[in-house]
Design a protein around this motif. Structure first.
Motif, mmCIF file in Angstrom:
data_model
loop_
_atom_site.group_PDB
_atom_site.id
_atom_site.type_symbol
_atom_site.label_atom_id
_atom_site.label_comp_id
_atom_site.label_asym_id
_atom_site.label_seq_id
_atom_site.Cartn_x
_atom_site.Cartn_y
_atom_site.Cartn_z
ATOM 1 N N MET A 244 0.710 -1.164 -0.005
ATOM 2 C CA MET A 244 0.183 -0.032 0.010
ATOM 3 C C MET A 244 0.774 1.201 0.038
ATOM 4 O O MET A 244 0.576 2.235 -0.745
ATOM 5 C CB MET A 244 -0.881 -0.049 1.310
ATOM 6 N N TYR A 245 1.995 1.286 0.908
ATOM 7 C CA TYR A 245 2.890 2.418 0.786
ATOM 8 C C TYR A 245 3.556 2.608 -0.706
ATOM 9 O O TYR A 245 3.606 3.519 -1.183
ATOM 10 C CB TYR A 245 4.091 2.067 1.821
ATOM 11 N N LEU B 15 1.239 4.374 -2.787
ATOM 12 C CA LEU B 15 1.262 5.665 -2.803
ATOM 13 C C LEU B 15 2.589 6.293 -3.098
ATOM 14 O O LEU B 15 2.394 7.572 -3.709
ATOM 15 C CB LEU B 15 1.292 6.084 -1.185
ATOM 16 N N TYR B 16 3.640 5.979 -2.943
ATOM 17 C CA TYR B 16 4.925 6.683 -3.526
ATOM 18 C C TYR B 16 5.438 6.352 -4.725
ATOM 19 O O TYR B 16 6.074 7.105 -5.345
ATOM 20 C CB TYR B 16 6.137 6.490 -2.542
ATOM 21 N N PHE B 17 5.106 5.107 -5.415
ATOM 22 C CA PHE B 17 5.664 4.688 -6.610
ATOM 23 C C PHE B 17 4.559 4.475 -7.653
ATOM 24 O O PHE B 17 4.832 4.104 -8.925
ATOM 25 C CB PHE B 17 6.542 3.563 -6.457
ATOM 26 N N GLY B 18 3.233 4.529 -7.280
ATOM 27 C CA GLY B 18 2.212 4.092 -8.101
ATOM 28 C C GLY B 18 1.284 5.410 -8.481
ATOM 29 O O GLY B 18 -0.009 4.983 -9.005
ATOM 30 N N VAL C 159 -0.043 15.032 3.727
ATOM 31 C CA VAL C 159 1.588 14.771 3.846
ATOM 32 C C VAL C 159 2.059 13.341 3.698
ATOM 33 O O VAL C 159 3.051 12.972 3.085
ATOM 34 C CB VAL C 159 1.939 15.216 5.270
ATOM 35 N N GLY C 160 1.210 12.212 4.430
ATOM 36 C CA GLY C 160 1.541 10.997 4.408
ATOM 37 C C GLY C 160 0.538 10.000 5.145
ATOM 38 O O GLY C 160 -0.222 10.591 5.622
ATOM 39 N N TRP C 161 0.764 8.922 5.246
ATOM 40 C CA TRP C 161 0.240 7.606 5.903
ATOM 41 C C TRP C 161 1.129 7.023 6.980
ATOM 42 O O TRP C 161 2.359 7.181 7.051
ATOM 43 C CB TRP C 161 -0.175 6.367 4.716
ATOM 44 N N TRP C 162 0.404 6.607 7.933
ATOM 45 C CA TRP C 162 0.885 5.390 8.928
ATOM 46 C C TRP C 162 0.015 4.415 8.932
ATOM 47 O O TRP C 162 -0.957 4.710 9.434
ATOM 48 C CB TRP C 162 1.470 6.296 10.181
ATOM 49 N N LEU C 163 0.465 3.284 8.682
ATOM 50 C CA LEU C 163 -0.432 1.962 8.519
ATOM 51 C C LEU C 163 0.126 1.144 9.585
ATOM 52 O O LEU C 163 1.233 0.630 9.837
ATOM 53 C CB LEU C 163 -0.318 1.476 7.022
ATOM 54 N N TYR C 164 -0.784 0.406 10.591
ATOM 55 C CA TYR C 164 -0.639 -0.442 11.205
ATOM 56 C C TYR C 164 -0.627 -2.113 10.838
ATOM 57 O O TYR C 164 -0.335 -3.055 11.287
ATOM 58 C CB TYR C 164 -1.282 -0.426 12.592
ATOM 59 N N MET D 203 7.459 12.020 8.956
ATOM 60 C CA MET D 203 6.230 11.356 8.816
ATOM 61 C C MET D 203 6.799 9.718 8.224
ATOM 62 O O MET D 203 6.156 8.971 8.498
ATOM 63 C CB MET D 203 5.489 12.075 7.780
ATOM 64 N N GLN D 204 7.568 9.688 7.080
ATOM 65 C CA GLN D 204 8.020 8.398 6.542
ATOM 66 C C GLN D 204 8.700 7.712 7.798
ATOM 67 O O GLN D 204 8.420 6.207 7.768
ATOM 68 C CB GLN D 204 8.989 8.809 5.300
ATOM 69 N N LYS D 205 9.404 8.220 8.834
ATOM 70 C CA LYS D 205 10.080 7.249 9.850
ATOM 71 C C LYS D 205 8.587 6.855 10.704
ATOM 72 O O LYS D 205 8.789 5.715 10.898
ATOM 73 C CB LYS D 205 10.914 8.345 10.757
ATOM 74 N N LEU D 206 7.876 7.694 10.904
ATOM 75 C CA LEU D 206 6.618 7.489 11.606
ATOM 76 C C LEU D 206 5.936 6.154 11.092
ATOM 77 O O LEU D 206 5.637 5.240 11.692
ATOM 78 C CB LEU D 206 5.700 8.475 11.722
ATOM 79 N N ALA D 207 5.825 6.250 9.755
ATOM 80 C CA ALA D 207 5.106 5.229 8.885
ATOM 81 C C ALA D 207 5.886 3.959 9.182
ATOM 82 O O ALA D 207 5.252 2.880 9.380
ATOM 83 C CB ALA D 207 5.170 5.476 7.548
ATOM 84 N N PHE D 208 7.401 4.074 8.923
ATOM 85 C CA PHE D 208 8.070 2.567 9.053
ATOM 86 C C PHE D 208 8.109 2.114 10.372
ATOM 87 O O PHE D 208 7.612 0.722 10.595
ATOM 88 C CB PHE D 208 9.548 2.931 8.674
ATOM 89 N N GLN D 209 8.004 2.969 11.445
ATOM 90 C CA GLN D 209 7.956 2.508 12.825
ATOM 91 C C GLN D 209 6.711 1.882 13.160
ATOM 92 O O GLN D 209 6.505 1.109 14.042
ATOM 93 C CB GLN D 209 8.706 3.481 13.729
ATOM 94 N N THR D 210 5.703 2.441 12.729
ATOM 95 C CA THR D 210 4.351 2.132 13.061
ATOM 96 C C THR D 210 4.148 0.596 12.691
ATOM 97 O O THR D 210 3.549 -0.290 13.267
ATOM 98 C CB THR D 210 3.099 3.048 12.222
ATOM 99 N N THR D 211 4.425 0.640 11.057
ATOM 100 C CA THR D 211 4.248 -0.415 10.442
ATOM 101 C C THR D 211 5.158 -1.875 11.248
ATOM 102 O O THR D 211 4.529 -2.823 11.664
ATOM 103 C CB THR D 211 4.572 -0.666 8.978
#
Length: 339
Positions: free
Chosen positions: A117-118, A121-124, A142-147, A262-270
């Motif tokens: 899904m990420y 967002l970033y490459f599709g 700005v971005g997503w954070w997915l669990y 935000m991208q760090k938040l996304a990475f760590q959330t997942t």
């Protein structure tokens, strides 16, 4: 009391040039629906701290937890109208504004992992489509954070589409009810606080609530013996979106810092949720709970049913149609699309 807190915050924030680049400083008021002590709330605080440190104190974030300024569903509008600067809830609460938000929040029956899904967002082309829809509402995406994938909880087996027939469960309204009804299940929309008692008394057989670890925390497996894991039906994305005028008023360096955080938040959330869910799975297996992972063929049946609902939603607005077309194209490239 809430009004007093809001007025006090507004006065303080105005003095600090809230949401506006003043000199070389930016101050942002951001609300999340997560509690400060919740794992996601702690990650949100780390996000705010990262921004402050990376900017050498030039960007400060005033984080409001547990929807303490306005209700969760009103956070987006509060940012649009300047009560807040940014919304850290999710696009799912804005489907009433445009059905396209559904496909920027939960592509039900779509991606199998948050990383896919990420990737969309970033490459599709996803972020460009998201930006267009958010900008039309006066907001910047700005971005997503997915669990990650959510798990269904059940008091009876739901190991395949056949066992789904007649299954009564708590469901959020909208797209999900359409898909599961078509699968032969009986979705029932109810307040989340009623779920435990409804399962305990047999009013419902199960619930769509959250990821496996969160469901353990809710105590559902004191009465339920089955769960889908790692999940296949739903993967909700939380977002960060900011008032567009506020965002446009910041220097590019500040925007880049927030995007990076935000991208760090996304990475760590997942990652943190993958770990928590894996630990929860082991605990449940030791307890005797049956974890049911649908086969690729059964997942394909669910995805095919979901696509029929997508087709109906694509007729609602041009934005919804464009997003669905984009997801179809990307899912096809990943080999996940069922024709």
């Amino acid at each position: 009391m809430k009004l007093v807190k809001l007025l006090a915050s507004t006065i303080i924030s105005t003095v600090m040039a809230s949401g506006v680049y003043a000199g070389d400083a930016t101050h942002l008021r951001i609300q999340t629906h997560y509690a400060a002590g919740h794992p996601s709330g702690k990650l949100a605080q780390q996000f705010a701290d990262d921004i402050n440190i990376m900017s050498n104190g030039k960007i400060s974030v005033e984080m409001f937890y547990s929807s303490s300024v306005v209700g969760t569903a009103d956070t987006f509008d509060a940012a649009v109208n300047g009560i807040l600067d940014c919304d850290m809830t999710g696009g799912i609460f804005q489907v009433g504004k445009n059905p396209g938000f559904q496909f920027l929040a939960d592509v039900m029956g779509g991606y199998e992992t948050p990383w896919q899904m990420y990737s969309w967002l970033y490459f599709g082309g996803g972020k460009e489509l998201a930006q267009k829809l958010y900008n039309e509402q006066g907001m910047e995406f700005v971005g997503w954070w997915l669990y990650g994938q959510e798990s269904l909880t059940s008091t009876r087996s739901i190991a395949n589409p056949e066992e789904m027939k007649g299954w009564k469960f708590r469901s959020p309204p909208g797209l999900e009810t359409e898909i599961f009804t078509a699968m032969g299940a009986t979705p029932i929309v109810m307040d989340f606080t009623e779920v435990f008692t409804a399962m305990e008394t047999g009013i419902i057989d199960g619930a769509d609530a959250s990821g496996l670890a969160n469901n353990v925390g809710f105590g559902f497996y004191d009465i339920a013996n089955y769960a889908t894991y790692p999940g296949f039906h739903s993967m909700t994305a939380d977002h960060l979106s900011c008032n567009k005028d506020v965002w446009d008023g910041m220097p590019e360096s500040h925007k880049r810092i927030i995007d990076t955080a935000m991208q760090k938040l996304a990475f760590q959330t997942t990652l943190s949720n993958e770990k928590a869910n894996a630990e929860a799975a082991k605990t449940l297996l030791d307890k005797g709970v049956v974890l049911q992972d649908w086969s690729p063929e059964d997942r394909a049946k669910f995805r095919a049913t979901a696509q029929q609902a997508w087709d109906r939603w694509a007729k609602k607005t041009p934005e919804a149609a464009a997003l669905i077309e984009s997801h179809r194209k990307y899912l096809g490239a990943l080999g996940l699309l069922t024709e």
